[in-house]
Design a protein around this motif. Structure first.
Motif, PDB file in Angstrom:
ATOM      1  N   LEU A 230      29.704  24.998  17.251  1.00  0.00           N
ATOM      2  CA  LEU A 230      28.841  25.164  16.077  1.00  0.00           C
ATOM      3  C   LEU A 230      27.915  26.366  16.247  1.00  0.00           C
ATOM      4  O   LEU A 230      27.101  26.418  17.149  1.00  0.00           O
ATOM      5  N   ARG A 231      28.055  27.343  15.314  1.00  0.00           N
ATOM      6  CA  ARG A 231      27.272  28.581  15.397  1.00  0.00           C
ATOM      7  C   ARG A 231      26.073  28.584  14.458  1.00  0.00           C
ATOM      8  O   ARG A 231      24.995  29.052  14.811  1.00  0.00           O
ATOM      9  N   GLU A 232      26.265  28.088  13.234  1.00  0.00           N
ATOM     10  CA  GLU A 232      25.207  28.143  12.238  1.00  0.00           C
ATOM     11  C   GLU A 232      25.156  26.838  11.449  1.00  0.00           C
ATOM     12  O   GLU A 232      26.203  26.241  11.157  1.00  0.00           O
ATOM     13  N   VAL A 233      23.951  26.411  11.104  1.00  0.00           N
ATOM     14  CA  VAL A 233      23.748  25.275  10.206  1.00  0.00           C
ATOM     15  C   VAL A 233      22.868  25.759   9.058  1.00  0.00           C
ATOM     16  O   VAL A 233      21.753  26.245   9.295  1.00  0.00           O
ATOM     17  N   TRP A 234      23.372  25.657   7.844  1.00  0.00           N
ATOM     18  CA  TRP A 234      22.641  26.122   6.679  1.00  0.00           C
ATOM     19  C   TRP A 234      22.320  24.966   5.740  1.00  0.00           C
ATOM     20  O   TRP A 234      23.190  24.135   5.451  1.00  0.00           O
ATOM     21  N   ARG A 235      21.097  24.934   5.283  1.00  0.00           N
ATOM     22  CA  ARG A 235      20.756  24.012   4.217  1.00  0.00           C
ATOM     23  C   ARG A 235      21.383  24.525   2.931  1.00  0.00           C
ATOM     24  O   ARG A 235      21.374  25.733   2.660  1.00  0.00           O
ATOM     25  N   ALA A 236      21.906  23.623   2.137  1.00  0.00           N
ATOM     26  CA  ALA A 236      22.658  24.035   0.953  1.00  0.00           C
ATOM     27  C   ALA A 236      21.832  24.856  -0.016  1.00  0.00           C
ATOM     28  O   ALA A 236      22.371  25.717  -0.728  1.00  0.00           O
ATOM     29  N   ASP A 237      20.533  24.620  -0.060  1.00  0.00           N
ATOM     30  CA  ASP A 237      19.669  25.377  -0.967  1.00  0.00           C
ATOM     31  C   ASP A 237      19.048  26.600  -0.308  1.00  0.00           C
ATOM     32  O   ASP A 237      18.189  27.259  -0.888  1.00  0.00           O
ATOM     33  N   ARG A 238      19.506  26.922   0.918  1.00  0.00           N
ATOM     34  CA  ARG A 238      19.013  28.110   1.610  1.00  0.00           C
ATOM     35  C   ARG A 238      20.169  28.863   2.263  1.00  0.00           C
ATOM     36  O   ARG A 238      20.105  29.280   3.418  1.00  0.00           O
ATOM     37  N   LEU A 239      21.230  29.056   1.502  1.00  0.00           N
ATOM     38  CA  LEU A 239      22.407  29.748   2.002  1.00  0.00           C
ATOM     39  C   LEU A 239      22.165  31.246   2.045  1.00  0.00           C
ATOM     40  O   LEU A 239      21.298  31.774   1.333  1.00  0.00           O
ATOM     41  N   PRO A 240      22.946  31.958   2.877  1.00  0.00           N
ATOM     42  CA  PRO A 240      22.899  33.423   2.790  1.00  0.00           C
ATOM     43  C   PRO A 240      23.135  33.838   1.343  1.00  0.00           C
ATOM     44  O   PRO A 240      24.050  33.338   0.689  1.00  0.00           O
ATOM     45  N   SER A 241      22.309  34.724   0.833  1.00  0.00           N
ATOM     46  CA  SER A 241      22.345  35.000  -0.605  1.00  0.00           C
ATOM     47  C   SER A 241      22.923  36.347  -0.972  1.00  0.00           C
ATOM     48  O   SER A 241      23.199  36.597  -2.148  1.00  0.00           O
ATOM     49  N   GLN A 242      23.104  37.223   0.004  1.00  0.00           N
ATOM     50  CA  GLN A 242      23.587  38.551  -0.332  1.00  0.00           C
ATOM     51  C   GLN A 242      24.756  38.939   0.550  1.00  0.00           C
ATOM     52  O   GLN A 242      24.832  38.568   1.711  1.00  0.00           O
ATOM     53  N   GLY A 243      25.645  39.717  -0.052  1.00  0.00           N
ATOM     54  CA  GLY A 243      26.787  40.226   0.685  1.00  0.00           C
ATOM     55  C   GLY A 243      27.598  41.117  -0.216  1.00  0.00           C
ATOM     56  O   GLY A 243      27.707  40.868  -1.412  1.00  0.00           O
ATOM     57  N   SER A 244      28.145  42.159   0.360  1.00  0.00           N
ATOM     58  CA  SER A 244      28.962  43.083  -0.426  1.00  0.00           C
ATOM     59  C   SER A 244      30.393  43.127   0.071  1.00  0.00           C
ATOM     60  O   SER A 244      31.064  44.146  -0.033  1.00  0.00           O
ATOM     61  N   ALA A 245      30.830  42.012   0.655  1.00  0.00           N
ATOM     62  CA  ALA A 245      32.179  41.968   1.213  1.00  0.00           C
ATOM     63  C   ALA A 245      33.211  42.136   0.106  1.00  0.00           C
ATOM     64  O   ALA A 245      33.032  41.638  -1.004  1.00  0.00           O
ATOM     65  N   PRO A 246      34.313  42.814   0.413  1.00  0.00           N
ATOM     66  CA  PRO A 246      35.389  43.000  -0.572  1.00  0.00           C
ATOM     67  C   PRO A 246      36.218  41.725  -0.711  1.00  0.00           C
ATOM     68  O   PRO A 246      37.273  41.571  -0.087  1.00  0.00           O
ATOM     69  N   VAL A 247      35.746  40.803  -1.545  1.00  0.00           N
ATOM     70  CA  VAL A 247      36.384  39.495  -1.662  1.00  0.00           C
ATOM     71  C   VAL A 247      37.847  39.622  -2.066  1.00  0.00           C
ATOM     72  O   VAL A 247      38.712  38.906  -1.552  1.00  0.00           O
ATOM     73  N   ASP A 248      38.153  40.525  -2.992  1.00  0.00           N
ATOM     74  CA  ASP A 248      39.535  40.670  -3.446  1.00  0.00           C
ATOM     75  C   ASP A 248      40.459  41.033  -2.288  1.00  0.00           C
ATOM     76  O   ASP A 248      41.551  40.454  -2.141  1.00  0.00           O
ATOM     77  N   GLU A 249      40.046  41.984  -1.474  1.00  0.00           N
ATOM     78  CA  GLU A 249      40.876  42.422  -0.357  1.00  0.00           C
ATOM     79  C   GLU A 249      41.025  41.316   0.693  1.00  0.00           C
ATOM     80  O   GLU A 249      42.098  41.114   1.265  1.00  0.00           O
ATOM     81  N   ILE A 250      39.937  40.602   0.938  1.00  0.00           N
ATOM     82  CA  ILE A 250      39.995  39.506   1.913  1.00  0.00           C
ATOM     83  C   ILE A 250      40.921  38.402   1.413  1.00  0.00           C
ATOM     84  O   ILE A 250      41.790  37.900   2.141  1.00  0.00           O
ATOM     85  N   ALA A 251      40.750  38.020   0.144  1.00  0.00           N
ATOM     86  CA  ALA A 251      41.567  36.944  -0.424  1.00  0.00           C
ATOM     87  C   ALA A 251      43.039  37.311  -0.441  1.00  0.00           C
ATOM     88  O   ALA A 251      43.906  36.423  -0.329  1.00  0.00           O
ATOM     89  N   ALA A 252      43.343  38.584  -0.567  1.00  0.00           N
ATOM     90  CA  ALA A 252      44.744  39.018  -0.608  1.00  0.00           C
ATOM     91  C   ALA A 252      45.467  38.769   0.707  1.00  0.00           C
ATOM     92  O   ALA A 252      46.711  38.737   0.749  1.00  0.00           O
TER      93      ALA A 252
END
Length: 495
Positions: free
Chosen positions: A129-151
């Motif tokens: 286990l590396r990280e534990v996040w509260r559902a209402d305090r999730l990482p909120s920003q990211g510019s990852a290329p979701v389309d390329e990753i999902a492909a």
């Protein structure tokens, strides 16, 4: 047809963006909303280290947020590990270890459980286990290329690890791929009576395969609308059915019975429900005769039902009381419990499954431990196939017992008891060599015993009875299944 979650969500958002995908009492998401919100969450999670193959635990009651997070995790190839909100701390720790969960998203508290405290207490024993996040305090920003990753995600990549347990033994982490899971759900869609026009209410939690497959993925595959709530209660559920014009109610028969009783007293309008819903909520003219319609039958290892028949259609008379027929893509055989050899039609034996819709494996077990040499999975369930291919269920192999030398299958006794007028539920087990039954009914033991003698052979009639008026008195495991050991202990106190 799309065979990954990402491809499926894209299809729905493209074809019907304004259609409602999922509704809870406080929020609703269209298919366009689901695509956009899950894309945003996926980018943020990826930026925080959640990549393809990473295992992400999720503890949250049914709500639109659960759906958006699950889609976000799986569309970038991470592995979703839905965890029960009912787990006690030792059970939670065991499942986190078994699935090697690396990231955990959890609500802070639900129904008295404080999950962050529970995890903190055992964190030292969870090396993955590396990280534990509260559902209402999730990482909120990211510019990852979701389309390329999902492909890069393929049908053979792992979609989820679903936990289950039998009547005894520890829970198992069952591994399903995108391809096998979606194909399994798709194969049973006609039997479920779900299509694009369906507004589906299903009370099962999303952390069980009944809610995840039968609810969420069934809606995504057909373009239906899913209506859900965190804690089903008769008043709130009836309001949802009426206000959201629910067309299909699938779930627990005892819940449907309770709703039917409540609806008649408050005058709830259930006219939107159509055939295929649980019969207690339908007018008499839309119901089948007792036993005429199949009880869909499956398990977590098959990602839901693998046997069934259209829920709005009577089966042939010879098949009444059966689970219907195996779905396309599922090879079902019955074998002798001792020798493992296939048995003739009509003979009760162990049910074994094989096919592309079956799980990929079980966490921390080798393939040789899980499957037979020819690729079948021994389910531990007892059943028989008739000459026409209809399957009849006879309970668990480890639940079967003998009374005066005669074999008793608890499921047969339970089915018989449930046909008695005024019986809302029944659970049966062996108690010191006798048949014991916990029955949910307002009738007396004397009345139930007399009625049972009319529908059961003498050796199957319970001699140990515990009668209650609440289904809550049935002991259950965190997975929702009846806890056979606790049931046996409870009935032993009244012997």
């Amino acid at each position: 047809m799309p065979d990954t979650i990402d491809a499926l969500v894209r299809l729905r958002a493209r074809e019907d963006p304004a259609k409602e995908a999922v509704i809870d009492p406080s929020a609703r998401l269209t298919y366009a909303d689901l695509d956009q919100e899950s894309r945003r969450l996926a980018a943020a999670l990826f930026a925080a280290g959640v990549g393809k193959g990473r295992r992400v635990g999720l503890i949250m009651p049914n709500r639109t947020e659960w759906v958006a997070l699950a889609v976000a995790v799986t569309r970038i190839g991470a592995v979703l590990v839905p965890l029960s909100t009912l787990l006690q701390p030792p059970e939670l720790a065991a499942q986190l270890r078994t699935a090697s969960v690396q990231f955990l998203i959890t609500v802070e508290e639900f129904r008295g459980h404080r999950y962050l405290d529970d995890v903190a207490a055992v964190r030292a024993d969870l090396p993955a286990l590396r990280e534990v996040w509260r559902a209402d305090r999730l990482p909120s920003q990211g510019s990852a290329p979701v389309d390329e990753i999902a492909a890069t995600v393929t049908p053979s990549d792992t979609l989820a690890i679903m936990f289950t347990s039998g009547s005894s033994g520890p829970p198992k982490g069952v591994i399903h791929s995108h391809g096998n899971a979606l194909a399994a759900v798709r194969s049973g869609m006609a039997a479920r009576c779900i299509d694009a026009d369906t507004r589906l209410y299903l009370p099962m939690p999303f952390f069980w395969v009944g809610g995840f497959a039968g609810g969420l993925l069934s809606a995504l595959l057909t373009g239906a609308t899913l209506i859900t709530e965190e804690i089903p209660q008769p008043e709130t559920t009836l309001c949802l059915i009426e206000c959201e014009r629910v067309t299909l109610f699938r779930g627990w028969p005892d819940q449907a019975e309770a709703l039917a009783r409540q609806s008649s007293s408050v005058g709830a309008d259930l006219s939107s429900l159509r055939p295929g819903s649980l019969p207690a909520l339908l007018p008499a003219e839309l119901r089948g005769a007792p036993g005429a319609r199949a009880n869909l039958f499956g398990m977590t290892e098959s990602f839901g039902p693998y046997c069934g028949y259209p829920a709005d259609t009577d089966m042939p008379r010879s098949a009444w009381g059966s689970c219907g027929k195996p779905f396309e893509g599922m090879d079902v055989r019955i074998v002798d419990t001792d020798s493992g050899e296939p048995v003739p039609a009509g003979t009760i034996g162990m049910i074994q499954l094989r096919g592309p819709h079956v799980m990929r494996g079980i966490c921390r077990r080798s393939r040789e431990e899980v499957f037979t040499l020819d690729g079948f999975y021994p389910t531990g369930d007892l059943g028989h196939l008739d000459a026409d291919g209809f399957m009849f269920y006879h309970g668990r192999a480890d639940d079967m017992f003998k009374v005066s030398g005669a074999t008793v299958y608890p499921s047969e006794v339970e089915q018989g008891l449930r046909t008695i007028d005024g019986v809302h539920n029944a659970c049966v087990t062996e108690v010191d060599g006798a048949v014991g039954a916990l029955v949910v009914s307002a009738r007396t033991v004397e009345e139930l015993h007399a009625e049972a003698r009319k529908v059961l052979s003498a050796f199957k009639v319970p001699t140990v009875w515990l009668v209650t008026e609440s289904d809550d008195d049935i002991p259950r495991k965190a997975t929702g299944k009846v806890d056979a050991r606790a049931l046996r202990d409870l009935l032993a106190t009244v012997r």
